[in-house]
Design an enzyme around this catalytic site. Structure first.
Site, PDB file in Angstrom:
ATOM      1  N   ARG A 149      -3.113  11.630 112.223  1.00  0.00           N
ATOM      2  CA  ARG A 149      -4.341  11.826 112.053  1.00  0.00           C
ATOM      3  C   ARG A 149      -5.278  11.868 112.925  1.00  0.00           C
ATOM      4  NH1 ARG A 149      -2.002   8.051 108.664  1.00  0.00           N
ATOM      5  NH2 ARG A 149      -2.144   8.452 106.425  1.00  0.00           N
ATOM      6  N   ILE A 150      -5.270  11.066 114.066  1.00  0.00           N
ATOM      7  CA  ILE A 150      -6.211  11.091 115.203  1.00  0.00           C
ATOM      8  C   ILE A 150      -6.120  12.154 115.883  1.00  0.00           C
ATOM      9  CG2 ILE A 150      -6.966   9.748 117.370  1.00  0.00           C
ATOM     10  CD1 ILE A 150      -5.804   7.166 116.031  1.00  0.00           C
ATOM     11  N   ARG A 229      -1.628   3.993 123.329  1.00  0.00           N
ATOM     12  CA  ARG A 229      -1.025   2.738 123.972  1.00  0.00           C
ATOM     13  C   ARG A 229      -0.839   2.659 125.658  1.00  0.00           C
ATOM     14  NH1 ARG A 229      -2.657   0.415 120.232  1.00  0.00           N
ATOM     15  NH2 ARG A 229      -1.583  -0.902 118.772  1.00  0.00           N
ATOM     16  N   GLU A 258      -3.014  -5.948 128.769  1.00  0.00           N
ATOM     17  CA  GLU A 258      -4.697  -6.042 128.802  1.00  0.00           C
ATOM     18  C   GLU A 258      -5.006  -7.627 128.495  1.00  0.00           C
ATOM     19  OE1 GLU A 258      -5.089  -1.646 126.221  1.00  0.00           O
ATOM     20  OE2 GLU A 258      -5.422  -3.709 125.268  1.00  0.00           O
ATOM     21  N   HIS A 277     -10.180  -0.577 125.686  1.00  0.00           N
ATOM     22  CA  HIS A 277      -9.574  -0.541 124.302  1.00  0.00           C
ATOM     23  C   HIS A 277     -10.480  -0.430 123.199  1.00  0.00           C
ATOM     24  CE1 HIS A 277      -5.506  -1.187 122.443  1.00  0.00           C
ATOM     25  NE2 HIS A 277      -6.141  -0.557 121.515  1.00  0.00           N
TER      26      HIS A 277
END
Length: 316
Positions: A149-150, A229, A258, A277
């Site tokens: 989708r992205i 990621r 992170e 992020h």
């Protein structure tokens, strides 16, 4: 809930009250012992970043569902949950516009040297364009690693910028459905794309997918963007490629670990634009995420399957 971080949990409380479920917030923040203790008597877990390991899942006495606030489920042991017939679900259709906006923003910031120009102008410099080469976006080739989708939303926005060709590498995409894109192997995509945007999940097969060899295949004018990621990229290889100008630059929203340490070598790369992020975030996407995650927990506790079930078993 084994992670906190949202301003309010009224949405979850309202939705889960309808199935007579109480909401307990336990801010574990990655502490394995606290996760284990919080999960022991829970019927369902809502989780952000904390790892839900096989040990945690084995300790769940009444476990029926684990729902991730987000798309990736690499912090949940899917096989262990499947073995105990515990549903694992995510929210794959939230924040699509936000993350694709972030990818576009990072690409443009790298392409137009936005951060460096802002800094230089504030320091009194002017008309430094020839010192920082830029290239037209229209007519170029876009490479998409992963085509969910992205990625498709990002493609739509980049088409509006005038890209002439779109290459896609996604082993799970049915090539017969390709419409206006070319499905290619990853090496071809790396060698022929002017802009490469990563949209793959992080698995053992995709960890460090972009390494020294694949960076060497790229053009010296290539811009690499990662809003998926951090583990998809070999960060040491990327730093080396940026320092040696093997590629033009990189826009990075996600890191392997992170938050990154204060002396992370990417911080010294002038041709990298970095963010924290935050691609997923808007006030709208947070509300959408909390609602959809809570609804899937409610479905399971109400005797249904989750809408976004990611670890199906054969005899379900």
């Amino acid at each position: 809930m084994i992670d906190d971080g949202y301003g309010s949990y009224d949405t979850e409380r309202r939705i889960l009250a309808e199935v007579q479920a109480d909401v307990e917030i336990v801010p574990c923040r990655g502490d394995a012992a606290r996760v284990l203790e919080a999960a022991r008597d829970a019927h369902a877990l809502l989780v952000r970043e904390s790892p839900v390991t096989a040990q945690v899942i084995e300790a769940m006495r009444h476990g029926r569902a684990i729902v991730r606030y987000g798309i990736g489920v690499d912090n949940v042991d899917l096989e262990a949950a499947r073995a105990k017939r515990i549903y694992v679900a995510n929210v794959p259709d939230y924040g699509v516009e936000e993350v694709s906006d972030q990818a576009l923003t990072l690409l443009m910031a790298v392409a137009r040297h936005t951060v460096r120009r802002d800094r230089d102008v504030r320091a009194g410099a002017w008309n430094v364009s020839r010192e920082q080469k830029m290239y037209r976006i229209a007519g170029r080739t876009l490479g998409l690693v992963g085509y969910g989708r992205i990625a498709r939303a990002f493609e739509r926005k980049m088409r509006g910028m005038g890209v002439a060709r779109v290459l896609v590498h996604d082993p799970y995409f049915d090539v017969t459905l390709a419409n206006g894109v070319e499905c290619v192997d990853l090496d071809t995509l790396c060698a022929q794309s002017d802009y490469i945007s990563l949209h793959s999940p992080l698995t053992e097969a995709t960890r460090k997918l972009i390494d020294t060899r694949r960076l060497a295949l790229m053009k010296p004018t290539t811009i690499l963007v990662n809003t998926a990621r951090g583990g998809l990229i070999d960060e040491a290889a990327l730093v080396s490629a940026l320092q040696r100008h093997v590629i033009f630059g990189a826009g990075i929203d996600v890191f392997e670990h992170e938050p990154p340490r204060a002396d992370h070598p990417l911080f010294a790369c002038e041709n990298a634009v970095l963010s924290d992020h935050t691609g997923w975030y808007s006030e709208d996407s947070v509300a959408e995420l909390q609602q959809k995650a809570a609804l899937d927990v409610a479905r399971v506790l109400g005797g249904e399957r989750p809408k976004y079930w990611v670890n199906p078993w054969k005899d379900a």
